[in-house]
Design an enzyme around this catalytic site. Structure first.
Site, PDB file in Angstrom:
ATOM      1  N   HIS A 132       0.872  -1.177   0.000  1.00  0.00           N
ATOM      2  CA  HIS A 132       0.000   0.000   0.000  1.00  0.00           C
ATOM      3  C   HIS A 132       0.912   1.230   0.000  1.00  0.00           C
ATOM      4  O   HIS A 132       2.020   1.183   0.554  1.00  0.00           O
ATOM      5  CB  HIS A 132      -0.839  -0.050   1.282  1.00  0.00           C
ATOM      6  CG  HIS A 132      -1.885   1.012   1.401  1.00  0.00           C
ATOM      7  ND1 HIS A 132      -1.594   2.300   1.784  1.00  0.00           N
ATOM      8  CD2 HIS A 132      -3.221   0.982   1.206  1.00  0.00           C
ATOM      9  CE1 HIS A 132      -2.713   3.009   1.816  1.00  0.00           C
ATOM     10  NE2 HIS A 132      -3.711   2.233   1.468  1.00  0.00           N
ATOM     11  N   ASP A 209       3.391  -3.987   8.014  1.00  0.00           N
ATOM     12  CA  ASP A 209       2.170  -3.181   7.946  1.00  0.00           C
ATOM     13  C   ASP A 209       1.000  -4.136   8.225  1.00  0.00           C
ATOM     14  O   ASP A 209       0.641  -4.960   7.389  1.00  0.00           O
ATOM     15  CB  ASP A 209       2.090  -2.568   6.542  1.00  0.00           C
ATOM     16  CG  ASP A 209       0.769  -1.874   6.271  1.00  0.00           C
ATOM     17  OD1 ASP A 209      -0.150  -1.973   7.102  1.00  0.00           O
ATOM     18  OD2 ASP A 209       0.655  -1.232   5.202  1.00  0.00           O
ATOM     19  N   GLN A 212      -4.234  -4.705   7.500  1.00  0.00           N
ATOM     20  CA  GLN A 212      -5.250  -5.666   7.043  1.00  0.00           C
ATOM     21  C   GLN A 212      -5.137  -7.007   7.772  1.00  0.00           C
ATOM     22  O   GLN A 212      -5.919  -7.916   7.491  1.00  0.00           O
ATOM     23  CB  GLN A 212      -5.113  -5.902   5.528  1.00  0.00           C
ATOM     24  CG  GLN A 212      -5.320  -4.672   4.677  1.00  0.00           C
ATOM     25  CD  GLN A 212      -6.765  -4.188   4.654  1.00  0.00           C
ATOM     26  OE1 GLN A 212      -7.697  -4.887   5.048  1.00  0.00           O
ATOM     27  NE2 GLN A 212      -6.971  -2.961   4.198  1.00  0.00           N
ATOM     28  N   LYS A 235     -10.153   0.015  10.990  1.00  0.00           N
ATOM     29  CA  LYS A 235     -10.315  -1.190  10.177  1.00  0.00           C
ATOM     30  C   LYS A 235     -10.648  -2.393  11.050  1.00  0.00           C
ATOM     31  O   LYS A 235     -10.704  -3.529  10.586  1.00  0.00           O
ATOM     32  CB  LYS A 235      -9.034  -1.462   9.384  1.00  0.00           C
ATOM     33  CG  LYS A 235      -8.754  -0.427   8.300  1.00  0.00           C
ATOM     34  CD  LYS A 235      -7.639  -0.889   7.397  1.00  0.00           C
ATOM     35  CE  LYS A 235      -7.029   0.233   6.597  1.00  0.00           C
ATOM     36  NZ  LYS A 235      -7.871   0.713   5.514  1.00  0.00           N
ATOM     37  N   CYS A 375      -4.713   2.490  -3.607  1.00  0.00           N
ATOM     38  CA  CYS A 375      -3.448   3.032  -3.096  1.00  0.00           C
ATOM     39  C   CYS A 375      -2.315   2.032  -3.287  1.00  0.00           C
ATOM     40  O   CYS A 375      -1.472   1.839  -2.400  1.00  0.00           O
ATOM     41  CB  CYS A 375      -3.551   3.422  -1.614  1.00  0.00           C
ATOM     42  SG  CYS A 375      -4.820   4.611  -1.285  1.00  0.00           S
TER      43      CYS A 375
HETATM   44  N1  7TS Z   1      -1.672  -0.334   4.845  1.00  0.00           N
HETATM   45  C1  7TS Z   1      -2.582  -1.156   4.305  1.00  0.00           C
HETATM   46  C2  7TS Z   1      -2.215  -2.563   3.980  1.00  0.00           C
HETATM   47  C3  7TS Z   1      -3.871  -0.665   4.088  1.00  0.00           C
HETATM   48  O1  7TS Z   1      -4.786  -1.486   3.558  1.00  0.00           O
HETATM   49  C4  7TS Z   1      -4.187   0.670   4.398  1.00  0.00           C
HETATM   50  C5  7TS Z   1      -5.524   1.269   4.085  1.00  0.00           C
HETATM   51  C6  7TS Z   1      -3.193   1.458   4.995  1.00  0.00           C
HETATM   52  C7  7TS Z   1      -1.943   0.932   5.185  1.00  0.00           C
HETATM   53  C8  7TS Z   1      -3.455   2.856   5.439  1.00  0.00           C
HETATM   54  O2  7TS Z   1      -4.256   2.849   6.564  1.00  0.00           O
HETATM   55  P1  7TS Z   1      -4.800   4.214   7.185  1.00  0.00           P
HETATM   56  O3  7TS Z   1      -5.720   3.759   8.275  1.00  0.00           O
HETATM   57  O4  7TS Z   1      -3.642   4.962   7.687  1.00  0.00           O
HETATM   58  O5  7TS Z   1      -5.514   4.919   6.077  1.00  0.00           O
HETATM   59  N2  7TS Z   1      -6.200   0.612   3.063  1.00  0.00           N
HETATM   60  C9  7TS Z   1      -7.320   1.033   2.431  1.00  0.00           C
HETATM   61  C10 7TS Z   1      -7.944   0.265   1.457  1.00  0.00           C
HETATM   62  O6  7TS Z   1      -7.565  -0.848   1.101  1.00  0.00           O
HETATM   63  N3  7TS Z   1      -9.007   0.930   1.022  1.00  0.00           N
HETATM   64  O7  7TS Z   1      -9.081   2.103   1.658  1.00  0.00           O
HETATM   65  C11 7TS Z   1      -8.022   2.181   2.540  1.00  0.00           C
END
Ligand code: 7TS
Length: 419
Positions: A132, A209, A212, A235, A375
């Site tokens: 990501h 990371d 997920q 999440k 992303c």
């Molecule tokens: N890393 C992964 C693997 C992610 O899926 C996401 C967000 C992030 C980092 C960033 O997380 P945040 O909470 O800081 O925004 N992924 C997604 C997605 O798959 N669709 O919308 C956001």
């Protein structure tokens, strides 16, 4: 594994679980909402919604400073979440749990503190071809600032990491391996423990990371032996604006602070400033107190189900989803075609239709999925596409949601004349 993430006695009653989420009662365009976009952000159970309201009704105040009752109660509630998280991720120390605004900020914190202090010209940072942007852009920018080198672990055509040449990729020149635990696009679950061993053998650190992964399976950071780990509350049923950075104490201790300001110092004069103890050194200013306190209710909700049950349930539902999608002519699953070592983010493309059209059509049937590059533009390039449609599952989904998706996709192909 700590006992809080397992619950052998839990009976998985999906109707009861669904009824915990008020938003699932909503109608969208005349249809009952089918929410299949939990990879972007999950819905919230009533327990979490109530906890947020309760905070403001009863203990709202700033933390770590006031001496009055409310200040003490909100500080205790905030720190209770930290203790809970430390247990939830395998029994790490509370000093190793830093609250941030989300996964993105957690990774930037490491890039701007550890990275600035430890990466020099010619050093190598190893990423994968399925990151990501949150775990890619900070490292590419750091490498540019330092004249360091980015290396990548490639992926196979079915979306698994290809470790064939790993000994040539992670070497003594490697300073950091930054890898996603579970891909937000492909659903692939990566061998983080194995990569941690290889990184450490070469004297490198590893950051995973977990945005997920932590929401969907038991995660034991002591077992994985990672140096840094990042994830987001929103999440995993909790509020937005709250994230976690785990870091090993001996590494965090040596890192310079990130944001400078109140509550992260020990003593301040105009010529000398000393830092607060961990984890406060990394938590400058007033944090998202209500969010952190509310996050505890989400963790308790997940504890009650048991993360092993969450994972087992989702794995079955993922297998069902893949099986259904494979029955539709013209559709291709982007990522592993089976539910082994994989989570419930299921991306697909249609040979005749753009993912945006798929998403818009599904929305007309009340079905929320995500379409786009997620992303992960470098991954899209590797897969030879510019976008995918993605259904991503969570514990409040069941086969009826997948059946609704299946029926709508069949109707969509007919509607656009691609039977
Ligand atoms: N890393 C992964 C693997 C992610 O899926 C996401 C967000 C992030 C980092 C960033 O997380 P945040 O909470 O800081 O925004 N992924 C997604 C997605 O798959 N669709 O919308 C956001």
């Amino acid at each position: 594994m700590n006992t809080e993430t397992t619950n052998k006695d839990f009976v998985f009653d999906i109707q009861k679980i669904k009824s915990d989420y008020p938003i699932l009662q909503r109608e969208i365009r005349g249809h009952k909402l089918v929410y299949l976009d939990s990879g972007a952000s999950t819905q919230k159970p009533i327990e979490v919604i109530n906890a947020h309201e309760e905070f403001f009704k009863t203990i709202n105040s700033n933390i770590h400073r006031g001496l009055h009752t409310l200040a003490e109660e909100s500080t205790n509630a905030y720190e209770k979440t930290r203790t809970h998280i430390a247990k939830f991720i395998g029994g790490v120390k509370t000093s190793e749990v830093i609250f941030t605004a989300g996964t993105t900020e957690s990774i930037n914190l490491v890039a701007y503190t550890w990275g600035e202090a430890n990466i020099s010209e010619g050093d190598e940072i190893v990423l994968t071809d399925m990151e990501h942007h949150a775990n890619l852009v900070p490292w590419v920018m750091l490498a540019q600032r330092k004249n360091a080198v980015i290396k990548r672990i490639p992926i196979t055509d079915d979306g698994r990491l290809d470790l064939t040449d790993i000994d040539k990729i992670i070497t003594e020149k490697t300073k950091l391996v930054a890898v996603t635990h579970m891909s937000n696009v492909l659903g692939t679950l990566n061998p983080v423990k194995q990569l941690a061993e290889i990184a450490h053998k070469n004297g490198a650190l590893i950051l995973a990371d977990g945005a997920q992964a932590v929401p969907h399976m038991p995660v034991d950071l002591l077992d994985l032996d990672v140096d840094f780990y990042a994830f987001s509350s929103h999440k995993m049923l909790g509020p937005t604006g709250v994230g976690v950075l785990f870091g090993k104490e001996n590494i965090l201790d040596k890192m310079p602070p990130f944001n400078m300001g109140g509550e992260m110092i020990s003593e301040v004069s105009f010529d000398r400033i000393t830092w607060a103890e961990l984890p406060h050194k990394f938590e400058a200013g007033t944090p998202n107190i209500a969010g952190v306190v509310t996050f505890d209710a989400a963790l308790t909700y997940l504890d009650e189900i048991g993360m092993d049950n969450v994972h087992t349930y989702e794995t079955k539902l993922t297998a069902y989803t893949i099986d259904k999608l494979l029955q539709i002519d013209g559709l291709k699953i982007q990522g592993p075609n089976n539910a082994i070592n994989r989570g419930g983010a299921v991306s697909f493309t249609d040979k005749d239709l753009h993912p945006h059209d798929i998403s818009t059509y599904l929305d007309s049937k009340g079905i929320a999925i995500r379409a786009g590059h997620h992303c992960a533009q470098t991954l899209m390039k590797r897969m030879g596409t510019i976008a995918t449609a993605r259904a991503s599952l969570y514990i409040y989904n069941d086969e009826s949601d997948i059946d609704a998706l299946f029926d709508a996709l069949i109707a969509m192909r007919k509607y656009f004349g691609h039977e």
